[in-house]
Design a protein around this motif. Structure first.
Motif, PDB file in Angstrom:
ATOM      1  N   SER A   1       0.835  -1.198   0.000  1.00  0.00           N
ATOM      2  CA  SER A   1       0.000   0.000   0.000  1.00  0.00           C
ATOM      3  C   SER A   1       0.870   1.249   0.000  1.00  0.00           C
ATOM      4  N   HIS A   2       0.236   2.402  -0.192  1.00  0.00           N
ATOM      5  CA  HIS A   2       0.969   3.667  -0.127  1.00  0.00           C
ATOM      6  C   HIS A   2       1.496   3.917   1.285  1.00  0.00           C
ATOM      7  N   ALA A   3       0.779   3.406   2.297  1.00  0.00           N
ATOM      8  CA  ALA A   3       1.263   3.565   3.670  1.00  0.00           C
ATOM      9  C   ALA A   3       2.583   2.817   3.872  1.00  0.00           C
ATOM     10  N   VAL A   4       2.679   1.623   3.302  1.00  0.00           N
ATOM     11  CA  VAL A   4       3.930   0.871   3.381  1.00  0.00           C
ATOM     12  C   VAL A   4       5.014   1.574   2.565  1.00  0.00           C
ATOM     13  N   ALA A   5       4.637   2.066   1.393  1.00  0.00           N
ATOM     14  CA  ALA A   5       5.607   2.784   0.557  1.00  0.00           C
ATOM     15  C   ALA A   5       6.146   4.014   1.282  1.00  0.00           C
TER      16      ALA A   5
ATOM     17  N   LEU B   1       6.750   4.242   4.395  1.00  0.00           N
ATOM     18  CA  LEU B   1       7.766   3.765   5.338  1.00  0.00           C
ATOM     19  C   LEU B   1       9.094   3.470   4.639  1.00  0.00           C
ATOM     20  N   LEU B   2       9.007   3.095   3.368  1.00  0.00           N
ATOM     21  CA  LEU B   2      10.200   2.679   2.627  1.00  0.00           C
ATOM     22  C   LEU B   2      10.804   3.797   1.779  1.00  0.00           C
ATOM     23  N   GLU B   3      10.149   4.952   1.748  1.00  0.00           N
ATOM     24  CA  GLU B   3      10.578   6.037   0.864  1.00  0.00           C
ATOM     25  C   GLU B   3      12.047   6.395   1.067  1.00  0.00           C
ATOM     26  N   GLY B   4      12.465   6.479   2.312  1.00  0.00           N
ATOM     27  CA  GLY B   4      13.859   6.834   2.573  1.00  0.00           C
ATOM     28  C   GLY B   4      14.812   5.670   2.503  1.00  0.00           C
ATOM     29  N   VAL B   5      14.274   4.450   2.425  1.00  0.00           N
ATOM     30  CA  VAL B   5      15.102   3.244   2.405  1.00  0.00           C
ATOM     31  C   VAL B   5      15.554   2.909   0.991  1.00  0.00           C
TER      32      VAL B   5
END
Length: 354
Positions: free
Chosen positions: A114-118, A120-124
């Motif tokens: 989901s976009h919510a998970v994305a 969390l990963l944006e900076g990763v």
């Protein structure tokens, strides 16, 4: 471009993501051995996902893979559907001393990407992201692509492979019918359309331009060599790692893998509502592995969970999802790095064939 060059790995071997039996430890062991370690993320909440990703980033400078499901959650089951499924389980509840009336309503135990998970990963910006059950919607996939992540997804038919290539997958995993765990089908749920690995692999390799990874029933160096000979750019393996010390495979699951029972696996919908291959146990034999009463994926799991927990507390795997491919012959209690090196020998041997 070779699969190794695309993924940034030394070896064209991928450790299959296996929810429920592994965390970052197994993925890191695979990465350190030169392959692509994978972390199953569909059952992780936000805190667990952040913790496991942090462990991957701290534990290796080599590429790793985050795996997500991209199914659509079904509508809430009707009271009648829920009652039919619970009624099928009542005799087992009573036998184990559990109160069927205390069973919680079905809830999704596996969440889609989901976009919510994305967020969390944006900076990763994970090096590799893989998906099961197709690909996420275009806007969400564009976010992943924008991170520079290599995108993998599973195909169980040639039609699915063509769809994945057309919709943005960089690598296609040809998942044969022998593979353990959940089937990755997404265009058609008819398992009769699906093929064994060595029938599916060459057809997919001829049909698409992107690298194709073989998965399902490959357990040793000879199987890896055969996959390469049939056009695979790499191989994904899961069952071969289930007994490794880095895996979190439960005691009852390990006992089943050591036993003759591991020779008999079937597809079942009892544990999640979607076909997945596992070792036959009492639950499958008595209810029927593909019982139509099971709620749709992933809702069936909620009512089975108390049975599993109670049985496992007594040392029994009668109600546990003992995921396993059709070929457990390469499954042994060796470190993951040692397993990987033995498998890589098959890939290298195939390269020397005329």
């Amino acid at each position: 471009m070779s699969l190794q060059a695309l993924l940034g790995t030394e070896l064209p071997l991928i450790q299959a993501p296996m929810a429920g039996v592994q965390g970052s430890a197994l993925a890191l062991a695979m990465c350190r051995a030169g392959g692509l370690g994978s972390l199953p993320c569909a059952m992780l909440d936000a805190a667990a996902l952040q913790r496991e990703v942090a462990a991957l980033r701290a534990g290796t400078h080599r590429p790793w893979n985050l795996n997500f499901f991209c199914h659509r959650n079904p509508p809430a089951p009707t009271a009648a559907e829920q009652a039919v499924w619970l009624q099928a389980l009542v005799p087992f509840y009573r036998e184990l001393g559990l109160d069927p009336d205390a069973t919680q309503a079905a809830g999704a135990s596996r969440a889609p990407f989901s976009h919510a998970v994305a967020d969390l990963l944006e900076g990763v910006r994970p090096p590799v992201v893989s998906f099961h059950f197709g690909l996420p919607e275009p806007g969400l996939l564009a976010r992943v692509k924008g991170w520079g992540s290599v995108v993998l997804s599973s195909a169980t038919t040639v039609a699915e492979a063509l769809w994945l290539e057309a919709h943005g997958a960089d690598v296609i995993i040809a998942q044969g019918l022998e593979a353990g765990g959940h089937r990755g089908h997404f265009l058609d749920g008819d398992v009769g359309l699906q093929m064994g690995t060595f029938a599916l692999l060459p057809q997919v390799a001829r049909a698409v331009r992107c690298p194709v990874v073989a998965a399902g029933g490959i357990a040793d160096a000879a199987g890896v060599a055969a996959a390469r000979a049939l056009g695979a750019a790499g191989v994904q393996l899961g069952t071969a790692y289930l007994l490794c010390p880095e895996a979190q495979t439960s005691v009852v699951h390990r006992q089943a893998l050591h036993s003759e029972a591991a020779r008999h696996t079937v597809l079942t919908t009892l544990f999640s509502g979607r076909p997945a291959r596992g070792i036959v146990n009492r639950f499958m034999r008595e209810l029927g592995a593909l019982n139509p009463a099971a709620l749709p994926f992933p809702l069936a799991a909620a009512a089975v969970a108390p049975l599993r927990a109670q049985a496992e507390s007594r040392g029994s795997g009668d109600f546990s999802p003992l995921w396993c491919g059709q070929n457990a012959s390469g499954c042994s209690e060796r470190p993951a790095g040692e397993v990987t090196r033995s498998l890589a020998a098959g890939w290298n041997a195939a390269a020397r064939l005329p």
